[in-house]
Design a protein around this motif. Structure first.
Motif, PDB file in Angstrom:
ATOM      1  N   THR A  50       0.825  -1.208   0.000  1.00 41.98           N
ATOM      2  CA  THR A  50       0.000   0.000   0.000  1.00 41.98           C
ATOM      3  C   THR A  50       0.860   1.259   0.000  1.00 41.98           C
ATOM      4  O   THR A  50       0.585   2.202  -0.752  1.00 41.98           O
ATOM      5  N   SER A  51       1.909   1.268   0.818  1.00 40.69           N
ATOM      6  CA  SER A  51       2.804   2.439   0.850  1.00 40.69           C
ATOM      7  C   SER A  51       3.505   2.636  -0.478  1.00 40.69           C
ATOM      8  O   SER A  51       3.665   3.763  -0.953  1.00 40.69           O
ATOM      9  N   TRP A  52       3.928   1.526  -1.102  1.00 41.28           N
ATOM     10  CA  TRP A  52       4.618   1.620  -2.396  1.00 41.28           C
ATOM     11  C   TRP A  52       3.680   2.170  -3.465  1.00 41.28           C
ATOM     12  O   TRP A  52       4.058   3.030  -4.263  1.00 41.28           O
ATOM     13  N   ILE A  53       2.440   1.687  -3.481  1.00 39.63           N
ATOM     14  CA  ILE A  53       1.475   2.151  -4.484  1.00 39.63           C
ATOM     15  C   ILE A  53       1.202   3.641  -4.308  1.00 39.63           C
ATOM     16  O   ILE A  53       1.128   4.391  -5.273  1.00 39.63           O
ATOM     17  N   ARG A  94       1.066   2.054 -10.909  1.00 34.96           N
ATOM     18  CA  ARG A  94       1.582   1.050  -9.964  1.00 34.96           C
ATOM     19  C   ARG A  94       0.493   0.046  -9.593  1.00 34.96           C
ATOM     20  O   ARG A  94       0.773  -1.137  -9.455  1.00 34.96           O
ATOM     21  N   MET A  95      -0.739   0.515  -9.414  1.00 34.96           N
ATOM     22  CA  MET A  95      -1.845  -0.407  -9.117  1.00 34.96           C
ATOM     23  C   MET A  95      -2.055  -1.364 -10.285  1.00 34.96           C
ATOM     24  O   MET A  95      -2.272  -2.559 -10.088  1.00 34.96           O
ATOM     25  N   MET A  96      -1.995  -0.833 -11.490  1.00 37.22           N
ATOM     26  CA  MET A  96      -2.179  -1.663 -12.687  1.00 37.22           C
ATOM     27  C   MET A  96      -1.060  -2.700 -12.791  1.00 37.22           C
ATOM     28  O   MET A  96      -1.303  -3.874 -13.064  1.00 37.22           O
ATOM     29  N   SER A  97       0.168  -2.275 -12.551  1.00 38.55           N
ATOM     30  CA  SER A  97       1.317  -3.172 -12.619  1.00 38.55           C
ATOM     31  C   SER A  97       1.217  -4.271 -11.564  1.00 38.55           C
ATOM     32  O   SER A  97       1.437  -5.449 -11.853  1.00 38.55           O
ATOM     33  N   GLY A 149      -1.486  -5.355 -10.086  1.00 37.19           N
ATOM     34  CA  GLY A 149      -2.617  -6.220 -10.436  1.00 37.19           C
ATOM     35  C   GLY A 149      -2.256  -7.227 -11.513  1.00 37.19           C
ATOM     36  O   GLY A 149      -2.612  -8.406 -11.421  1.00 37.19           O
ATOM     37  N   LYS A 150      -1.538  -6.790 -12.540  1.00 31.65           N
ATOM     38  CA  LYS A 150      -1.122  -7.701 -13.615  1.00 31.65           C
ATOM     39  C   LYS A 150      -0.198  -8.797 -13.077  1.00 31.65           C
ATOM     40  O   LYS A 150      -0.313  -9.958 -13.455  1.00 31.65           O
ATOM     41  N   THR A 151       0.724  -8.414 -12.192  1.00 31.92           N
ATOM     42  CA  THR A 151       1.658  -9.380 -11.631  1.00 31.92           C
ATOM     43  C   THR A 151       0.930 -10.408 -10.796  1.00 31.92           C
ATOM     44  O   THR A 151       1.178 -11.618 -10.914  1.00 31.92           O
ATOM     45  N   VAL A 152       0.014  -9.969  -9.952  1.00 37.02           N
ATOM     46  CA  VAL A 152      -0.748 -10.894  -9.110  1.00 37.02           C
ATOM     47  C   VAL A 152      -1.634 -11.797  -9.959  1.00 37.02           C
ATOM     48  O   VAL A 152      -1.673 -13.011  -9.786  1.00 37.02           O
ATOM     49  N   ASN A 153      -2.343 -11.213 -10.911  1.00 39.31           N
ATOM     50  CA  ASN A 153      -3.225 -12.007 -11.756  1.00 39.31           C
ATOM     51  C   ASN A 153      -2.480 -13.049 -12.568  1.00 39.31           C
ATOM     52  O   ASN A 153      -2.952 -14.177 -12.753  1.00 39.31           O
ATOM     53  N   ALA A 154      -1.292 -12.703 -13.056  1.00 37.48           N
ATOM     54  CA  ALA A 154      -0.483 -13.657 -13.825  1.00 37.48           C
ATOM     55  C   ALA A 154      -0.073 -14.845 -12.948  1.00 37.48           C
ATOM     56  O   ALA A 154      -0.014 -15.978 -13.418  1.00 37.48           O
ATOM     57  N   GLY A 155       0.176 -14.603 -11.669  1.00 40.17           N
ATOM     58  CA  GLY A 155       0.556 -15.673 -10.762  1.00 40.17           C
ATOM     59  C   GLY A 155      -0.600 -16.572 -10.377  1.00 40.17           C
ATOM     60  O   GLY A 155      -0.391 -17.687  -9.874  1.00 40.17           O
ATOM     61  N   LEU A 156      -1.829 -16.140 -10.601  1.00 42.05           N
ATOM     62  CA  LEU A 156      -3.003 -16.938 -10.240  1.00 42.05           C
ATOM     63  C   LEU A 156      -3.417 -17.898 -11.335  1.00 42.05           C
ATOM     64  O   LEU A 156      -4.263 -18.755 -11.122  1.00 42.05           O
ATOM     65  N   LYS A 157      -2.849 -17.762 -12.513  1.00 43.47           N
ATOM     66  CA  LYS A 157      -3.227 -18.627 -13.644  1.00 43.47           C
ATOM     67  C   LYS A 157      -2.587 -19.979 -13.540  1.00 43.47           C
ATOM     68  O   LYS A 157      -1.592 -20.224 -13.003  1.00 43.47           O
TER      69      LYS A 157
END
Length: 80
Positions: A53-56, A67-70, A72-80
């Motif tokens: 949260t502080s980084w965002i 940063r939120m978009m980045s 989110g993409k990283t987390v979503n890619a790891g969930l696949k």
């Protein structure tokens, strides 16, 4: 990056090269432990915290949305 904490933090510090940095962002195993003071003093290794949260939010709203978009993409890619 370490999400486990506990003795794992000390193990990571043991195998890192001099001047390495462990970024701690979780505490799944409780308090960080097993850290050799010689690693911090003589080998200049570091233990730093990371709070997403502080980084965002850092850098104001101009940087917050990308940063939120980045993140989110990283987390979503790891969930696949």
């Amino acid at each position: 990056f370490d999400a486990v904490s506990g003795d794992m933090t000390g193990h990571l510090m043991d195998v890192m090269p001099a001047k390495g940095i462990v970024h701690l962002y979780g505490g799944l195993a409780g308090k960080a432990g097993g850290i050799n003071p010689s690693d911090l003093i003589y080998r200049k290794k570091q233990l730093k915290s990371f709070f997403l949260t502080s980084w965002i939010q850092s850098g104001g709203s101009v940087k917050m949305i990308p940063r939120m978009m980045s993140a989110g993409k990283t987390v979503n890619a790891g969930l696949k």
